[in-house]
Design a protein around this motif. Sequence first.
Motif, PDB file in Angstrom:
ATOM      1  N   PRO A  28      74.277 139.873  21.465  1.00 41.93           N
ATOM      2  CA  PRO A  28      73.128 140.087  20.580  1.00 41.93           C
ATOM      3  C   PRO A  28      73.131 141.450  19.909  1.00 41.93           C
ATOM      4  O   PRO A  28      72.607 141.598  18.795  1.00 41.93           O
ATOM      5  CB  PRO A  28      71.919 139.929  21.521  1.00 41.93           C
ATOM      6  N   TYR A  29      73.717 142.455  20.563  1.00 43.23           N
ATOM      7  CA  TYR A  29      73.814 143.769  19.929  1.00 43.23           C
ATOM      8  C   TYR A  29      74.729 143.689  18.705  1.00 43.23           C
ATOM      9  O   TYR A  29      74.410 144.228  17.635  1.00 43.23           O
ATOM     10  CB  TYR A  29      74.353 144.804  20.923  1.00 43.23           C
ATOM     11  N   TRP A 195      67.600 138.366  20.404  1.00 43.43           N
ATOM     12  CA  TRP A 195      67.086 138.130  21.760  1.00 43.43           C
ATOM     13  C   TRP A 195      66.055 137.012  21.783  1.00 43.43           C
ATOM     14  O   TRP A 195      66.020 136.232  22.736  1.00 43.43           O
ATOM     15  CB  TRP A 195      66.528 139.420  22.347  1.00 43.43           C
ATOM     16  N   PHE A 196      65.225 136.908  20.761  1.00 46.33           N
ATOM     17  CA  PHE A 196      64.272 135.805  20.735  1.00 46.33           C
ATOM     18  C   PHE A 196      65.025 134.479  20.749  1.00 46.33           C
ATOM     19  O   PHE A 196      64.605 133.522  21.420  1.00 46.33           O
ATOM     20  CB  PHE A 196      63.365 135.901  19.507  1.00 46.33           C
ATOM     21  N   GLU A 197      66.129 134.426  20.030  1.00 47.31           N
ATOM     22  CA  GLU A 197      67.003 133.251  20.077  1.00 47.31           C
ATOM     23  C   GLU A 197      67.399 132.934  21.519  1.00 47.31           C
ATOM     24  O   GLU A 197      67.371 131.772  21.957  1.00 47.31           O
ATOM     25  CB  GLU A 197      68.248 133.516  19.223  1.00 47.31           C
ATOM     26  N   GLN A 240      74.215 126.840  20.703  1.00 47.80           N
ATOM     27  CA  GLN A 240      73.366 127.238  21.829  1.00 47.80           C
ATOM     28  C   GLN A 240      73.953 126.774  23.155  1.00 47.80           C
ATOM     29  O   GLN A 240      73.761 127.425  24.186  1.00 47.80           O
ATOM     30  CB  GLN A 240      71.957 126.691  21.634  1.00 47.80           C
ATOM     31  N   GLU A 241      74.685 125.685  23.154  1.00 48.36           N
ATOM     32  CA  GLU A 241      75.341 125.219  24.378  1.00 48.36           C
ATOM     33  C   GLU A 241      76.379 126.235  24.846  1.00 48.36           C
ATOM     34  O   GLU A 241      76.456 126.574  26.033  1.00 48.36           O
ATOM     35  CB  GLU A 241      76.001 123.860  24.134  1.00 48.36           C
ATOM     36  N   ARG A 242      77.177 126.740  23.901  1.00 49.30           N
ATOM     37  CA  ARG A 242      78.161 127.773  24.245  1.00 49.30           C
ATOM     38  C   ARG A 242      77.462 129.036  24.720  1.00 49.30           C
ATOM     39  O   ARG A 242      77.899 129.685  25.680  1.00 49.30           O
ATOM     40  CB  ARG A 242      79.012 128.125  23.024  1.00 49.30           C
TER      41      ARG A 242
END
Length: 264
Positions: A28-29, A195-197, A240-242
Amino acid sequence: MAEGGEKTIQSQTDARADVTLYCSWFCPYAQRAWIALEAKNASYRYVEINPYEEAAQEATYTKKALPLEKKQELYPEFVQASPWGLVPAIRHNGTTVCESLVTVEYIDEALKTGHALLPDSPAERSRVRVWTAHANERIIPHFYKLLMHSTSEERAADKNNLLKGLQQYAEAMHPEGPFFLGPQFSMADIALAPWFERFLSVGKTYRGLEIPNEGVLTRLHRWYTHLLQFEPFAKTIVSQERLVSNYSGYADNTATSAASHKYR
């Protein structure tokens, strides 16, 4: 079928581009710098950095962070741009920049196309920086702690602190939006969006995390719904699965990343 992020990675391969982004698809960074480049409509080359080595069969972890010396061997240009061996980093016309938010500000100042990520007004610029710091210091740490802590008491406290930080952020948002400042997309959005993701996918999968869609928090849900349709963000969303699978080491407390050491 590739998600938006995978498709973007496959398309950004031009070695002649002025900007090179050293990134890791799951980080995420690093996603912050990636979003910023997309928001500026930049031409860039995406270079995937794998900072881990696969664990041996008998190991108690699934993957282990590579030592800096090994990263220098595998990715010498990346380590030249990021002396600590952490993503993101960029190379732009001979200039190298690292650290996620420093990189976002550099991208905004150096590339004059696309969205301005910091407002012209000094007051609004300072406001963006205050709430960017809030995301870094009063929201994000509690997510990692929630994933890594083992007792129900610790996790309950982490969840409460996370929701408190989100409520404060939501209260500071422009009431109509769609972005934090209102019509203008900014670094304050970039600071939290990756991060919200993960709250909605990784957090829900491993810790049953739910962000209530009520009260002031409805503003955050409206914000994120809009972001999902906002191309500079949508083009960085990977499967999102990965992503959930990649975070298993945090959930069983075997993660070896810089973030895991910082927040454990």
